[in-house]
Write a protein that holds these residues in place. Structure first.
Motif, PDB file in Angstrom:
ATOM      1  N   ASP A   1       0.847  -1.181   0.000  1.00 38.54           N
ATOM      2  CA  ASP A   1       0.000   0.000   0.000  1.00 38.54           C
ATOM      3  C   ASP A   1       0.885   1.234   0.000  1.00 38.54           C
ATOM      4  N   TYR A   2       0.304   2.368  -0.350  1.00 42.49           N
ATOM      5  CA  TYR A   2       1.030   3.625  -0.284  1.00 42.49           C
ATOM      6  C   TYR A   2       1.118   4.085   1.175  1.00 42.49           C
ATOM      7  N   ASP A   3       2.248   4.631   1.557  1.00 39.88           N
ATOM      8  CA  ASP A   3       2.408   5.155   2.901  1.00 39.88           C
ATOM      9  C   ASP A   3       1.463   6.342   3.095  1.00 39.88           C
ATOM     10  N   ALA A   4       0.753   6.349   4.227  1.00 41.39           N
ATOM     11  CA  ALA A   4      -0.259   7.381   4.475  1.00 41.39           C
ATOM     12  C   ALA A   4       0.337   8.783   4.465  1.00 41.39           C
ATOM     13  N   ARG A   5       1.601   8.924   4.871  1.00 44.78           N
ATOM     14  CA  ARG A   5       2.238  10.243   4.875  1.00 44.78           C
ATOM     15  C   ARG A   5       2.469  10.754   3.460  1.00 44.78           C
ATOM     16  N   LEU A   6       2.683   9.859   2.524  1.00 44.76           N
ATOM     17  CA  LEU A   6       2.834  10.265   1.134  1.00 44.76           C
ATOM     18  C   LEU A   6       1.479  10.495   0.474  1.00 44.76           C
ATOM     19  N   VAL A   7       0.481   9.735   0.894  1.00 41.68           N
ATOM     20  CA  VAL A   7      -0.872   9.945   0.385  1.00 41.68           C
ATOM     21  C   VAL A   7      -1.334  11.372   0.683  1.00 41.68           C
ATOM     22  N   GLU A   8      -0.933  11.896   1.846  1.00 45.38           N
ATOM     23  CA  GLU A   8      -1.305  13.269   2.217  1.00 45.38           C
ATOM     24  C   GLU A   8      -0.765  14.308   1.242  1.00 45.38           C
ATOM     25  N   LEU A   9       0.274  13.963   0.518  1.00 48.49           N
ATOM     26  CA  LEU A   9       0.902  14.897  -0.411  1.00 48.49           C
ATOM     27  C   LEU A   9       0.364  14.771  -1.823  1.00 48.49           C
ATOM     28  N   TYR A  10      -0.432  13.750  -2.073  1.00 49.97           N
ATOM     29  CA  TYR A  10      -0.832  13.418  -3.442  1.00 49.97           C
ATOM     30  C   TYR A  10      -1.576  14.558  -4.129  1.00 49.97           C
ATOM     31  N   ASP A  11      -2.553  15.145  -3.452  1.00 50.34           N
ATOM     32  CA  ASP A  11      -3.357  16.187  -4.096  1.00 50.34           C
ATOM     33  C   ASP A  11      -2.519  17.400  -4.458  1.00 50.34           C
ATOM     34  N   GLY A  12      -1.564  17.739  -3.606  1.00 53.77           N
ATOM     35  CA  GLY A  12      -0.697  18.869  -3.911  1.00 53.77           C
ATOM     36  C   GLY A  12       0.200  18.599  -5.100  1.00 53.77           C
ATOM     37  N   ASP A  13       0.627  17.349  -5.245  1.00 53.93           N
ATOM     38  CA  ASP A  13       1.483  16.976  -6.374  1.00 53.93           C
ATOM     39  C   ASP A  13       0.679  16.757  -7.652  1.00 53.93           C
ATOM     40  N   ASN A  14      -0.617  16.478  -7.515  1.00 50.94           N
ATOM     41  CA  ASN A  14      -1.483  16.192  -8.667  1.00 50.94           C
ATOM     42  C   ASN A  14      -2.779  16.995  -8.551  1.00 50.94           C
ATOM     43  N   PRO A  15      -2.685  18.327  -8.636  1.00 50.81           N
ATOM     44  CA  PRO A  15      -3.863  19.158  -8.391  1.00 50.81           C
ATOM     45  C   PRO A  15      -4.881  19.092  -9.523  1.00 50.81           C
ATOM     46  N   ASP A  16      -6.070  19.588  -9.229  1.00 50.67           N
ATOM     47  CA  ASP A  16      -7.097  19.701 -10.260  1.00 50.67           C
ATOM     48  C   ASP A  16      -6.579  20.610 -11.375  1.00 50.67           C
ATOM     49  N   GLY A  17      -6.768  20.174 -12.612  1.00 48.29           N
ATOM     50  CA  GLY A  17      -6.248  20.958 -13.731  1.00 48.29           C
ATOM     51  C   GLY A  17      -6.904  20.568 -15.038  1.00 48.29           C
ATOM     52  N   ALA A  18      -6.175  20.775 -16.130  1.00 45.72           N
ATOM     53  CA  ALA A  18      -6.737  20.542 -17.464  1.00 45.72           C
ATOM     54  C   ALA A  18      -7.132  19.090 -17.675  1.00 45.72           C
ATOM     55  N   ASP A  19      -6.387  18.163 -17.082  1.00 46.87           N
ATOM     56  CA  ASP A  19      -6.737  16.748 -17.243  1.00 46.87           C
ATOM     57  C   ASP A  19      -8.076  16.439 -16.602  1.00 46.87           C
ATOM     58  N   HIS A  20      -8.291  16.942 -15.393  1.00 46.47           N
ATOM     59  CA  HIS A  20      -9.563  16.713 -14.724  1.00 46.47           C
ATOM     60  C   HIS A  20     -10.712  17.375 -15.485  1.00 46.47           C
ATOM     61  N   GLU A  21     -10.464  18.556 -16.000  1.00 48.93           N
ATOM     62  CA  GLU A  21     -11.505  19.244 -16.753  1.00 48.93           C
ATOM     63  C   GLU A  21     -11.881  18.451 -18.003  1.00 48.93           C
ATOM     64  N   PHE A  22     -10.904  17.824 -18.634  1.00 49.17           N
ATOM     65  CA  PHE A  22     -11.192  16.995 -19.803  1.00 49.17           C
ATOM     66  C   PHE A  22     -12.131  15.853 -19.432  1.00 49.17           C
ATOM     67  N   TYR A  23     -11.843  15.152 -18.349  1.00 50.49           N
ATOM     68  CA  TYR A  23     -12.679  14.016 -17.971  1.00 50.49           C
ATOM     69  C   TYR A  23     -14.074  14.464 -17.543  1.00 50.49           C
ATOM     70  N   ARG A  24     -14.169  15.602 -16.887  1.00 47.20           N
ATOM     71  CA  ARG A  24     -15.506  16.121 -16.556  1.00 47.20           C
ATOM     72  C   ARG A  24     -16.276  16.462 -17.828  1.00 47.20           C
ATOM     73  N   GLN A  25     -15.570  17.015 -18.807  1.00 48.70           N
ATOM     74  CA  GLN A  25     -16.210  17.361 -20.073  1.00 48.70           C
ATOM     75  C   GLN A  25     -16.706  16.117 -20.790  1.00 48.70           C
ATOM     76  N   VAL A  26     -15.896  15.057 -20.799  1.00 48.18           N
ATOM     77  CA  VAL A  26     -16.308  13.800 -21.436  1.00 48.18           C
ATOM     78  C   VAL A  26     -17.609  13.302 -20.820  1.00 48.18           C
ATOM     79  N   ALA A  27     -17.701  13.346 -19.497  1.00 46.45           N
ATOM     80  CA  ALA A  27     -18.915  12.878 -18.820  1.00 46.45           C
ATOM     81  C   ALA A  27     -20.098  13.790 -19.100  1.00 46.45           C
ATOM     82  N   ASP A  28     -19.859  15.100 -19.109  1.00 49.90           N
ATOM     83  CA  ASP A  28     -20.959  16.045 -19.322  1.00 49.90           C
ATOM     84  C   ASP A  28     -21.480  16.002 -20.755  1.00 49.90           C
TER      85      ASP A  28
END
Length: 246
Positions: A3-30
């Motif tokens: 499993d991923y270490d919980a201390r590194l999981v806490e950093l995941y969102d900061g390293d992989n923030p919401d951006g153009a990739d997420h907007e693309f997938y939301r657009q595909v669904a919409d």
């Protein structure tokens, strides 16, 4: 890796923030007015929760207990049905749209990859959409990882030094060992990942065999057609009906 270490999981969102990739997938669904969405390999759920809205069902599945624990406890976490597992655990209900984001397709070993595509196909309605991305092996991203110098940054757990060891065990198979040292305590967290770099032609063939039509392969999140040198390949597909794949 268990499993991923919980201390590194806490950093995941900061390293992989919401951006153009997420907007693309939301657009595909919409664009298809999806009423039921599957996020396979949802991780911390940073994208998953943004799919949620009235009259829409969202399911997030991930094999990491620590990732799912983080996802469940995030804001709006109750708007999603979280499940521990992989494609074999997809609930028996038809979905309009399925996504695999954050290059999660590369974390699925070859021995499970084609089964995963079949499982998703069986979970989608006819004409249901599957979208995901994968790094282009022609760009050889792992060579940059191998040559990168260690980095040091401040985190919620104190200064963190990070570096990688990279081993190409066979063509298209990369073992990435991530070293993380907490400078305040001297504690080291080591995580090893095996990543599959699949050629575009192979992925397209596997998608067809699983019952999908490939609508486009993009080099970015604006639907620019992919080329041989594109760093990423974004696959946009739809299911064409029952598959007879074994």
């Amino acid at each position: 890796m268990d499993d991923y270490d919980a201390r590194l999981v806490e950093l995941y969102d900061g390293d992989n923030p919401d951006g153009a990739d997420h907007e693309f997938y939301r657009q595909v669904a919409d664009e298809i007015d999806a009423r039921a969405i599957l996020d396979l390999g949802c991780g911390t759920g940073i994208l998953t929760v943004t799919f949620a809205r009235a009259a829409r069902t969202v399911v997030g599945i991930d094999p990491s207990p620590n990732m799912l624990a983080y996802a469940t406890n995030r804001a709006n976490g109750r708007s999603v049905r979280w499940m521990l597992g992989d494609s074999r655990d997809i609930p028996a209900e038809p979905f309009d749209c399925a996504v695999m984001t954050g290059n999660v397709a590369q974390h699925i070993p070859d021995s499970d990859w084609e089964r995963t595509l079949r499982d998703i196909s069986e979970a989608l309605r006819d004409d249901g959409v599957l979208a995901f991305e994968s790094r282009n092996p022609q760009a050889r991203a792992w060579e940059k990882w191998a040559g990168a110098e260690p980095t040091l940054r401040d985190t919620v757990n104190g200064p963190l030094r990070e570096w990688y060891d990279v081993n190409e065990t066979e063509p298209g198979q990369i073992v990435l060992t991530a070293h993380n040292r907490l400078e305040d305590t001297g504690e080291q967290i080591t995580e090893q990942l095996t990543l599959a770099f699949r050629e575009r032609q192979l992925i397209e063939q596997q998608l067809r065999e699983a019952g999908f039509v490939v609508e486009g392969v993009w080099s970015d999140w604006n639907r620019t057609p992919s080329t041989d040198g594109s760093p990423i390949m974004v696959f946009e597909t739809h299911r064409v009906g029952s598959t007879t794949a074994a």
